[in-house]
Design a protein around this motif. Structure first.
Motif, PDB file in Angstrom:
ATOM      1  N   SER A  22      54.346  39.065  53.302  1.00  8.69           N
ATOM      2  CA  SER A  22      54.463  39.711  52.514  1.00  8.69           C
ATOM      3  C   SER A  22      53.320  39.749  51.383  1.00  8.69           C
ATOM      4  CB  SER A  22      56.391  40.295  51.604  1.00  8.69           C
ATOM      5  OG  SER A  22      56.851  39.698  52.364  1.00  8.69           O
ATOM      6  N   SER A  23      52.841  40.698  50.977  1.00  9.21           N
ATOM      7  CA  SER A  23      51.687  41.381  50.809  1.00  9.21           C
ATOM      8  C   SER A  23      51.103  42.472  49.874  1.00  9.21           C
ATOM      9  CB  SER A  23      50.384  41.316  51.372  1.00  9.21           C
ATOM     10  OG  SER A  23      49.367  40.006  51.828  1.00  9.21           O
ATOM     11  N   ALA A  24      50.820  42.169  48.533  1.00  4.28           N
ATOM     12  CA  ALA A  24      50.622  43.295  47.537  1.00  4.28           C
ATOM     13  C   ALA A  24      49.511  43.421  46.968  1.00  4.28           C
ATOM     14  CB  ALA A  24      51.834  44.031  46.731  1.00  4.28           C
ATOM     15  N   SER A  25      48.654  44.522  46.413  1.00  4.64           N
ATOM     16  CA  SER A  25      47.501  44.407  46.060  1.00  4.64           C
ATOM     17  C   SER A  25      47.180  45.525  44.975  1.00  4.64           C
ATOM     18  CB  SER A  25      45.727  44.022  46.673  1.00  4.64           C
ATOM     19  OG  SER A  25      45.651  45.074  47.382  1.00  4.64           O
ATOM     20  N   HIS A  26      46.187  45.909  43.940  1.00  2.32           N
ATOM     21  CA  HIS A  26      46.014  46.888  44.011  1.00  2.32           C
ATOM     22  C   HIS A  26      44.813  47.122  43.190  1.00  2.32           C
ATOM     23  CE1 HIS A  26      46.077  44.326  39.939  1.00  2.32           C
ATOM     24  NE2 HIS A  26      44.809  45.474  39.901  1.00  2.32           N
ATOM     25  N   GLU A  27      43.621  47.727  43.075  1.00  2.33           N
ATOM     26  CA  GLU A  27      42.639  48.433  42.831  1.00  2.33           C
ATOM     27  C   GLU A  27      42.218  49.798  41.309  1.00  2.33           C
ATOM     28  OE1 GLU A  27      40.171  49.624  46.147  1.00  2.33           O
ATOM     29  OE2 GLU A  27      42.877  49.803  47.441  1.00  2.33           O
ATOM     30  N   ARG A  28      41.275  50.419  41.925  1.00  2.00           N
ATOM     31  CA  ARG A  28      40.994  51.253  41.030  1.00  2.00           C
ATOM     32  C   ARG A  28      39.949  51.999  42.261  1.00  2.00           C
ATOM     33  NH1 ARG A  28      43.169  52.705  36.247  1.00  2.00           N
ATOM     34  NH2 ARG A  28      43.070  50.864  34.861  1.00  2.00           N
ATOM     35  N   GLY A  29      40.298  54.207  42.145  1.00  2.07           N
ATOM     36  CA  GLY A  29      39.482  54.438  42.751  1.00  2.07           C
ATOM     37  C   GLY A  29      38.762  54.991  42.095  1.00  2.07           C
ATOM     38  N   THR A  30      38.169  55.478  43.809  1.00  2.00           N
ATOM     39  CA  THR A  30      36.209  55.358  44.164  1.00  2.00           C
ATOM     40  C   THR A  30      35.729  56.255  42.758  1.00  2.00           C
ATOM     41  OG1 THR A  30      36.646  55.564  46.049  1.00  2.00           O
ATOM     42  CG2 THR A  30      36.669  53.636  45.911  1.00  2.00           C
ATOM     43  N   ASP A  31      34.785  55.990  43.082  1.00  2.00           N
ATOM     44  CA  ASP A  31      33.672  57.718  42.719  1.00  2.00           C
ATOM     45  C   ASP A  31      33.567  58.704  43.655  1.00  2.00           C
ATOM     46  OD1 ASP A  31      33.451  56.466  39.844  1.00  2.00           O
ATOM     47  OD2 ASP A  31      31.128  55.694  40.359  1.00  2.00           O
ATOM     48  N   ALA A  32      32.952  58.748  44.225  1.00  2.00           N
ATOM     49  CA  ALA A  32      32.415  59.324  45.202  1.00  2.00           C
ATOM     50  C   ALA A  32      33.234  59.999  45.977  1.00  2.00           C
ATOM     51  CB  ALA A  32      31.491  59.321  45.096  1.00  2.00           C
ATOM     52  N   SER A  33      34.927  60.056  45.698  1.00  2.90           N
ATOM     53  CA  SER A  33      35.614  60.390  47.140  1.00  2.90           C
ATOM     54  C   SER A  33      36.618  61.105  46.662  1.00  2.90           C
ATOM     55  CB  SER A  33      36.281  58.364  47.754  1.00  2.90           C
ATOM     56  OG  SER A  33      36.681  58.476  48.695  1.00  2.90           O
ATOM     57  N   THR A  34      37.620  61.325  47.715  1.00  6.76           N
ATOM     58  CA  THR A  34      38.790  61.851  47.710  1.00  6.76           C
ATOM     59  C   THR A  34      39.908  61.182  47.896  1.00  6.76           C
ATOM     60  OG1 THR A  34      39.351  63.892  49.139  1.00  6.76           O
ATOM     61  CG2 THR A  34      37.881  64.982  47.247  1.00  6.76           C
ATOM     62  N   THR A  35      39.715  60.576  48.558  1.00  7.24           N
ATOM     63  CA  THR A  35      40.409  59.282  48.873  1.00  7.24           C
ATOM     64  C   THR A  35      40.226  57.511  48.832  1.00  7.24           C
ATOM     65  OG1 THR A  35      39.487  58.708  50.895  1.00  7.24           O
ATOM     66  CG2 THR A  35      41.173  60.837  50.853  1.00  7.24           C
ATOM     67  N   THR A  36      41.004  56.118  48.528  1.00 10.65           N
ATOM     68  CA  THR A  36      40.185  55.312  48.712  1.00 10.65           C
ATOM     69  C   THR A  36      40.989  54.691  50.199  1.00 10.65           C
ATOM     70  OG1 THR A  36      40.441  55.476  46.075  1.00 10.65           O
ATOM     71  CG2 THR A  36      40.691  53.401  47.342  1.00 10.65           C
ATOM     72  N   THR A  37      40.232  53.874  50.441  1.00  9.98           N
ATOM     73  CA  THR A  37      40.891  53.277  51.327  1.00  9.98           C
ATOM     74  C   THR A  37      41.454  51.447  50.717  1.00  9.98           C
ATOM     75  OG1 THR A  37      38.427  53.977  52.409  1.00  9.98           O
ATOM     76  CG2 THR A  37      39.772  51.381  52.893  1.00  9.98           C
ATOM     77  N   HIS A  38      42.432  51.638  51.024  1.00  6.29           N
ATOM     78  CA  HIS A  38      43.399  50.280  50.217  1.00  6.29           C
ATOM     79  C   HIS A  38      43.834  49.894  52.333  1.00  6.29           C
ATOM     80  CE1 HIS A  38      45.839  48.179  47.980  1.00  6.29           C
ATOM     81  NE2 HIS A  38      46.165  48.009  48.687  1.00  6.29           N
ATOM     82  N   SER A  39      43.082  48.152  52.072  1.00  5.11           N
ATOM     83  CA  SER A  39      43.229  47.595  53.327  1.00  5.11           C
ATOM     84  C   SER A  39      43.447  45.965  53.211  1.00  5.11           C
ATOM     85  CB  SER A  39      41.937  47.869  53.989  1.00  5.11           C
ATOM     86  OG  SER A  39      40.956  47.176  53.511  1.00  5.11           O
ATOM     87  N   TYR A  40      43.851  45.446  54.251  1.00  5.27           N
ATOM     88  CA  TYR A  40      44.353  43.833  54.249  1.00  5.27           C
ATOM     89  C   TYR A  40      43.544  43.286  56.209  1.00  5.27           C
ATOM     90  CZ  TYR A  40      47.498  45.792  50.739  1.00  5.27           C
ATOM     91  OH  TYR A  40      47.950  45.757  49.305  1.00  5.27           O
ATOM     92  N   SER A  41      43.356  42.279  55.925  1.00  6.24           N
ATOM     93  CA  SER A  41      42.926  42.090  57.314  1.00  6.24           C
ATOM     94  C   SER A  41      43.171  40.827  57.618  1.00  6.24           C
ATOM     95  CB  SER A  41      41.464  41.278  57.493  1.00  6.24           C
ATOM     96  OG  SER A  41      40.762  40.508  56.189  1.00  6.24           O
ATOM     97  N   TRP A  42      43.820  39.712  58.792  1.00  5.36           N
ATOM     98  CA  TRP A  42      44.062  38.759  59.157  1.00  5.36           C
ATOM     99  C   TRP A  42      43.980  38.598  60.277  1.00  5.36           C
ATOM    100  CZ3 TRP A  42      46.592  43.225  58.496  1.00  5.36           C
ATOM    101  CH2 TRP A  42      47.269  43.293  59.881  1.00  5.36           C
ATOM    102  N   SER A  43      44.032  37.362  60.632  1.00  7.29           N
ATOM    103  CA  SER A  43      43.696  36.944  62.138  1.00  7.29           C
ATOM    104  C   SER A  43      44.638  36.259  63.171  1.00  7.29           C
ATOM    105  CB  SER A  43      42.706  35.197  62.096  1.00  7.29           C
ATOM    106  OG  SER A  43      43.727  34.278  60.908  1.00  7.29           O
TER     107      SER A  43
END
Length: 300
Positions: free
Chosen positions: A222-243
């Motif tokens: 179970s994971s959770a994280s946060h970030e700021r919305g980006t400048d030149a975009s109407t969306t923010t890519t919120h992502s995770y990766s694992w092996s």
């Protein structure tokens, strides 16, 4: 005389006007003209010193706490909420071995509202919220959990007290990464949760701060994280990766700020702030964008 030093935080760039409002001095700022960036008008409050314009009222994190358990039923987290302007409580809940949302989430006995959720088989992730939560140490309780669970509790301020979210983004599937694209603008607070059916090490995407990484029962993450919305975009890519390929479900949402107006024009034309005024208990700003200045808007 009041002045602003060169050490101010972007996007406080050009002071256009000011007004006294509810006991404070507020300034109207234009952001610099810059190609590829959504230009903005920002309202900021003057601080306690002679050269201190505070940063615009972006959603700001007071604190985040987490809790988890290896069985179903009720999950409780003791969270201390600060007493600050525009407080909002955001809770991301991850449930394994169940496709159902929690039956409810409360803070100090007061119900939170469900904003968004997603499930993939026996993986469920949901985001809940409540404006003006009770200040002080309070129990945040998620009920009706059908399996192993975890939650991250976020205490934010400078948030709208009605309709604080933009459109959520979700992702489900089987693979080695999850990516969702919630609607956002510059300065938004983007929060997301992830459930993975495997004992893997999860890495949040670039620019994200990891808030929770819980291995429930040894093989469920179970994971959770946060970030700021980006400048030149109407969306923010919120992502995770694992092996290692695994079943996953993920949801993310952007929380709006107060006192920030961002125009959806990504060009070098910029925006114009014409002034601000106080009338009948509200503060109003008029502005425009574009070369011909044909798009005028009034905000309060």
């Amino acid at each position: 005389l009041l002045n602003q030093t060169e050490t101010h935080a972007a996007p406080l760039d050009h002071l256009i006007g000011y007004e006294h409002f509810k006991g404070d001095l507020w300034g109207l700022f234009e952001s610099d003209y810059k190609a590829g960036v959504f230009n903005g008008l920002n309202v900021a409050k003057f601080g306690a010193t002679s050269d201190d314009w505070q940063t615009p009222a972006f959603p700001t994190l007071n604190a985040v706490t987490t809790q988890s358990q290896s069985s179903g039923g009720t999950l409780t987290d003791s969270h201390t909420t600060q007493s600050t302007y525009g407080n909002t409580l955001i809770v991301a809940v991850v449930v394994h071995e169940s496709s159902a949302d929690p039956s409810g989430v409360t803070e100090a006995g007061n119900a939170l509202a469900l904003f968004a959720s997603v499930n993939n088989g026996a993986r469920n992730v949901s985001i809940w919220w409540r404006a003006a939560p009770t200040a002080g140490a309070q129990d945040v309780v998620a009920s009706g959990l059908s399996g192993e669970s975890a939650m991250a509790v976020y205490d934010l301020f400078h948030c709208p007290q009605t309709s604080p979210f933009r459109t959520a983004g979700t992702a489900t599937g089987t693979g080695t990464s999850a990516s969702s694209t919630p609607t956002s603008v510059y300065g938004d607070f983007v929060v997301g949760g992830l459930a993975v059916q495997s004992n893997v090490t999860v890495t949040p995407g670039g620019g994200q701060t990891e808030d929770m990484d819980v291995h429930v029962s040894g093989d469920l993450v179970s994971s959770a994280s946060h970030e700021r919305g980006t400048d030149a975009s109407t969306t923010t890519t919120h992502s995770y990766s694992w092996s290692g390929s695994s079943v996953f479900a993920s949801v993310a949402a952007a929380i709006k700020g107060t006192g920030v107006v961002t125009y959806t024009e990504a060009n070098a034309e910029g925006v114009r702030g014409f002034g601000m005024t106080v009338h009948k208990g509200s503060m109003f700003v008029i502005g425009s964008y574009g070369v011909e200045e044909t798009a005028y808007r009034i905000f309060s």
